[in-house]
Design a protein around this motif. Sequence first.
Motif, PDB file in Angstrom:
ATOM      1  N   ILE A 202       0.833  -1.199   0.000  1.00 35.26           N
ATOM      2  CA  ILE A 202       0.000   0.000   0.000  1.00 35.26           C
ATOM      3  C   ILE A 202       0.868   1.250   0.000  1.00 35.26           C
ATOM      4  O   ILE A 202       0.614   2.217  -0.738  1.00 35.26           O
ATOM      5  N   SER A 203       1.910   1.239   0.809  1.00 35.07           N
ATOM      6  CA  SER A 203       2.814   2.386   0.875  1.00 35.07           C
ATOM      7  C   SER A 203       3.521   2.607  -0.456  1.00 35.07           C
ATOM      8  O   SER A 203       3.713   3.745  -0.902  1.00 35.07           O
ATOM      9  N   ARG A 204       3.889   1.499  -1.114  1.00 34.27           N
ATOM     10  CA  ARG A 204       4.549   1.640  -2.414  1.00 34.27           C
ATOM     11  C   ARG A 204       3.613   2.263  -3.446  1.00 34.27           C
ATOM     12  O   ARG A 204       4.040   3.062  -4.293  1.00 34.27           O
ATOM     13  N   LEU A 205       2.342   1.898  -3.395  1.00 34.73           N
ATOM     14  CA  LEU A 205       1.379   2.516  -4.300  1.00 34.73           C
ATOM     15  C   LEU A 205       1.357   4.026  -4.116  1.00 34.73           C
ATOM     16  O   LEU A 205       1.347   4.794  -5.088  1.00 34.73           O
ATOM     17  N   GLY A 206       1.336   4.473  -2.862  1.00 35.85           N
ATOM     18  CA  GLY A 206       1.344   5.904  -2.602  1.00 35.85           C
ATOM     19  C   GLY A 206       2.608   6.575  -3.090  1.00 35.85           C
ATOM     20  O   GLY A 206       2.565   7.661  -3.687  1.00 35.85           O
ATOM     21  N   HIS A 207       3.748   5.939  -2.859  1.00 38.51           N
ATOM     22  CA  HIS A 207       5.016   6.488  -3.339  1.00 38.51           C
ATOM     23  C   HIS A 207       5.034   6.595  -4.866  1.00 38.51           C
ATOM     24  O   HIS A 207       5.511   7.588  -5.429  1.00 38.51           O
ATOM     25  N   ASP A 208       4.532   5.566  -5.524  1.00 41.73           N
ATOM     26  CA  ASP A 208       4.552   5.563  -6.986  1.00 41.73           C
ATOM     27  C   ASP A 208       3.659   6.654  -7.563  1.00 41.73           C
ATOM     28  O   ASP A 208       3.986   7.262  -8.591  1.00 41.73           O
ATOM     29  N   ILE A 209       2.523   6.907  -6.926  1.00 42.85           N
ATOM     30  CA  ILE A 209       1.641   7.972  -7.395  1.00 42.85           C
ATOM     31  C   ILE A 209       2.325   9.330  -7.248  1.00 42.85           C
ATOM     32  O   ILE A 209       2.251  10.186  -8.142  1.00 42.85           O
ATOM     33  N   ILE A 210       3.030   9.536  -6.139  1.00 44.56           N
ATOM     34  CA  ILE A 210       3.752  10.794  -5.953  1.00 44.56           C
ATOM     35  C   ILE A 210       4.847  10.945  -7.012  1.00 44.56           C
ATOM     36  O   ILE A 210       4.999  12.014  -7.622  1.00 44.56           O
ATOM     37  N   ARG A 236      -5.694  10.758 -10.444  1.00 47.03           N
ATOM     38  CA  ARG A 236      -4.912   9.527 -10.578  1.00 47.03           C
ATOM     39  C   ARG A 236      -5.294   8.520  -9.497  1.00 47.03           C
ATOM     40  O   ARG A 236      -5.403   7.307  -9.761  1.00 47.03           O
ATOM     41  N   ILE A 237      -5.506   8.999  -8.289  1.00 42.54           N
ATOM     42  CA  ILE A 237      -5.932   8.111  -7.205  1.00 42.54           C
ATOM     43  C   ILE A 237      -7.279   7.483  -7.539  1.00 42.54           C
ATOM     44  O   ILE A 237      -7.486   6.275  -7.352  1.00 42.54           O
ATOM     45  N   ALA A 238      -8.201   8.289  -8.052  1.00 41.32           N
ATOM     46  CA  ALA A 238      -9.523   7.766  -8.412  1.00 41.32           C
ATOM     47  C   ALA A 238      -9.440   6.783  -9.575  1.00 41.32           C
ATOM     48  O   ALA A 238     -10.128   5.752  -9.577  1.00 41.32           O
ATOM     49  N   GLU A 239      -8.586   7.079 -10.569  1.00 42.45           N
ATOM     50  CA  GLU A 239      -8.413   6.169 -11.703  1.00 42.45           C
ATOM     51  C   GLU A 239      -7.946   4.798 -11.248  1.00 42.45           C
ATOM     52  O   GLU A 239      -8.313   3.772 -11.837  1.00 42.45           O
ATOM     53  N   THR A 243      -8.677   5.592  -2.730  1.00 36.60           N
ATOM     54  CA  THR A 243      -9.339   6.733  -2.112  1.00 36.60           C
ATOM     55  C   THR A 243      -8.295   7.672  -1.531  1.00 36.60           C
ATOM     56  O   THR A 243      -7.331   7.228  -0.904  1.00 36.60           O
ATOM     57  N   ALA A 244      -8.494   8.973  -1.733  1.00 40.84           N
ATOM     58  CA  ALA A 244      -7.701   9.979  -1.029  1.00 40.84           C
ATOM     59  C   ALA A 244      -8.442  10.329   0.252  1.00 40.84           C
ATOM     60  O   ALA A 244      -9.580  10.795   0.201  1.00 40.84           O
ATOM     61  N   TRP A 245      -7.824  10.082   1.405  1.00 38.05           N
ATOM     62  CA  TRP A 245      -8.548  10.335   2.659  1.00 38.05           C
ATOM     63  C   TRP A 245      -8.462  11.795   3.084  1.00 38.05           C
ATOM     64  O   TRP A 245      -9.169  12.212   4.011  1.00 38.05           O
ATOM     65  N   PHE A 246      -7.645  12.593   2.411  1.00 35.02           N
ATOM     66  CA  PHE A 246      -7.676  14.049   2.580  1.00 35.02           C
ATOM     67  C   PHE A 246      -7.253  14.680   1.260  1.00 35.02           C
ATOM     68  O   PHE A 246      -6.641  14.031   0.412  1.00 35.02           O
ATOM     69  N   HIS A 247      -7.624  15.930   1.069  1.00 31.51           N
ATOM     70  CA  HIS A 247      -7.283  16.639  -0.158  1.00 31.51           C
ATOM     71  C   HIS A 247      -5.790  16.954  -0.138  1.00 31.51           C
ATOM     72  O   HIS A 247      -5.291  17.571   0.814  1.00 31.51           O
ATOM     73  N   PRO A 248      -5.032  16.544  -1.173  1.00 29.20           N
ATOM     74  CA  PRO A 248      -3.581  16.746  -1.148  1.00 29.20           C
ATOM     75  C   PRO A 248      -3.194  18.225  -1.119  1.00 29.20           C
ATOM     76  O   PRO A 248      -3.987  19.110  -1.449  1.00 29.20           O
ATOM     77  N   LEU A 280      11.655  24.139  -5.539  1.00 28.76           N
ATOM     78  CA  LEU A 280      11.609  22.974  -4.654  1.00 28.76           C
ATOM     79  C   LEU A 280      10.142  22.734  -4.322  1.00 28.76           C
ATOM     80  O   LEU A 280       9.490  23.572  -3.696  1.00 28.76           O
ATOM     81  N   LEU A 281       9.618  21.602  -4.779  1.00 24.60           N
ATOM     82  CA  LEU A 281       8.205  21.293  -4.588  1.00 24.60           C
ATOM     83  C   LEU A 281       8.010  20.338  -3.418  1.00 24.60           C
ATOM     84  O   LEU A 281       8.880  19.501  -3.126  1.00 24.60           O
ATOM     85  N   HIS A 282       6.850  20.454  -2.809  1.00 24.39           N
ATOM     86  CA  HIS A 282       6.494  19.615  -1.661  1.00 24.39           C
ATOM     87  C   HIS A 282       5.060  19.127  -1.832  1.00 24.39           C
ATOM     88  O   HIS A 282       4.187  19.879  -2.278  1.00 24.39           O
ATOM     89  N   VAL A 283       4.824  17.860  -1.508  1.00 26.60           N
ATOM     90  CA  VAL A 283       3.472  17.292  -1.558  1.00 26.60           C
ATOM     91  C   VAL A 283       3.155  16.605  -0.247  1.00 26.60           C
ATOM     92  O   VAL A 283       4.036  16.030   0.401  1.00 26.60           O
ATOM     93  N   ASP A 284       1.888  16.701   0.146  1.00 29.28           N
ATOM     94  CA  ASP A 284       1.348  15.959   1.283  1.00 29.28           C
ATOM     95  C   ASP A 284       0.150  15.190   0.747  1.00 29.28           C
ATOM     96  O   ASP A 284      -0.829  15.794   0.295  1.00 29.28           O
ATOM     97  N   LEU A 285       0.235  13.845   0.774  1.00 29.09           N
ATOM     98  CA  LEU A 285      -0.771  13.014   0.105  1.00 29.09           C
ATOM     99  C   LEU A 285      -0.983  11.726   0.899  1.00 29.09           C
ATOM    100  O   LEU A 285      -0.027  11.134   1.407  1.00 29.09           O
ATOM    101  N   GLY A 286      -2.241  11.284   0.977  1.00 29.29           N
ATOM    102  CA  GLY A 286      -2.539  10.028   1.650  1.00 29.29           C
ATOM    103  C   GLY A 286      -3.603   9.248   0.906  1.00 29.29           C
ATOM    104  O   GLY A 286      -4.572   9.822   0.398  1.00 29.29           O
ATOM    105  N   ILE A 287      -3.430   7.928   0.827  1.00 31.92           N
ATOM    106  CA  ILE A 287      -4.400   7.063   0.170  1.00 31.92           C
ATOM    107  C   ILE A 287      -4.936   6.035   1.161  1.00 31.92           C
ATOM    108  O   ILE A 287      -4.307   5.759   2.192  1.00 31.92           O
ATOM    109  N   THR A 288      -6.087   5.471   0.819  1.00 33.89           N
ATOM    110  CA  THR A 288      -6.688   4.383   1.586  1.00 33.89           C
ATOM    111  C   THR A 288      -6.881   3.190   0.665  1.00 33.89           C
ATOM    112  O   THR A 288      -7.403   3.328  -0.444  1.00 33.89           O
TER     113      THR A 288
END
Length: 449
Positions: A202-210, A236-239, A243-248, A280-288
């Motif tokens: 699951i964590s790898r899926l999140g990393h790959d999306i980022i 991309r998460i929806a595709e 599920t994104a449990w919060f808005h990135p 320098l870009l930063h993202v905060d993202l979470g999936i379920t």
Amino acid sequence: MKKLLPLLTLLLLYMATATAQQTPDILPLRDRAVLEDALLQERLEKLLPDLMRRNGIAMWLIVAREYNEDPVASTMLPATWLAARRRTILLFTDLGQGKGVEKLAVARYDIGSLLKAAWEPEQEPNQWKRLATLIADRNPKNIGLNYSPTFAHADGLTKAEYDSLLHYLPAAQKQKVVSAERLAVDWLQTRTPHELELYEQISRLGHDIIAEGFSEKAVVPGKTTTEDVVWWFRERIAERKLTAWFHPTVDIQRANPGAGDSQRPFSERPAQEVIQPGDLLHVDLGITYLGLNTDVQQLAYMLKPGETQAPPYLRKALATGNRLQDILTSAFREGKTGNQVLKEALAKAKQENINATIYSHPIGYHGHGAGPAIGMWDQQQDVPGTGDYPLRYNTAYAIELNAKVTLPEWNNKEIRVMLEEQAVFTPKEVYYIDGKQQELLLIPRVNQQ
């Protein structure tokens, strides 16, 4: 268990077919449901008895109503039960060492194959009276209820349901009512070995999306905005049927401050800004996925023409953030409170001249999970209540923090190296579920090996 565990093993093998470099397959919904139910049955049969005895709870009573589920109850329903039905009451009784836990549903229906229905309305129309009879017959030494002034996750019993329960309980049983706060928290935060295997995927899926979003696939310098990337992530998460449990959040730090620059207060969302070379870009993202959550923050650098890697001073800044991660996780000890870990880590960071802010938290069934808080972004001293809870083995944490670094190359501008990764605290070690970021992502990524 005999029917489900072989299938659980097969599905775990299926999930594990991806190598460390590959994105795992995402299971069809039907297979997900089978796997989730197998994981839950394993937890109920193998984990729950130990947790009840560790916390001294002889009987655990969980009451949920349709559209007002107790946060714990929602983690104990089959995958095809998208909500409680009418009033759903779960009754768990410790049968003694080596005998497991009796699992009943004081409801009209069986709860899948996990809990047997123990109420026939045709014989006793009053659900509360039937519950009171079951409790009196078992005569437990105590009755744990989900009420807590500290953890919302463990405070799912509503006032109306509490009043109804006490109205029908015999006087002798009313005296036995206690808070099941610690049992509820431990149930939510403790992960089984099978769950940890899946968590890596699951964590790898999140990393790959980022990594995909912070690439030439989603970003065109001078044209794409941070808000464009935010919605690219959502799409991309929806595709991928996740599920994104919060808005990135996507934001920028650069040599010349802009409207979306991260000098903004943490309490404000960043403004939309066009991404430029040198940012320098930063993202905060979470999936379920499969009932478990990720919460990740990573950094990327937008290459300037002629560059093939990020500037050394930015790579050094990232290394400072990595060092702060190591300082924090090295302070983990079972039985320490979140506040003790915070105090020790901040003191060590200060000794090494790292300007640190730490705000880490448990993660699992909930993104901001039950268990010991290790700081808050706006509270770098003791966190009352949640920070006083002790660390337990076999729990997952979002190691969330930032290190402030001054860059002479950016006219002595102070940046924040904001990082967040999933790690697991075990008796042997603290390890990152799918590694941690030690190199900046590069846009375009075709320049990376």
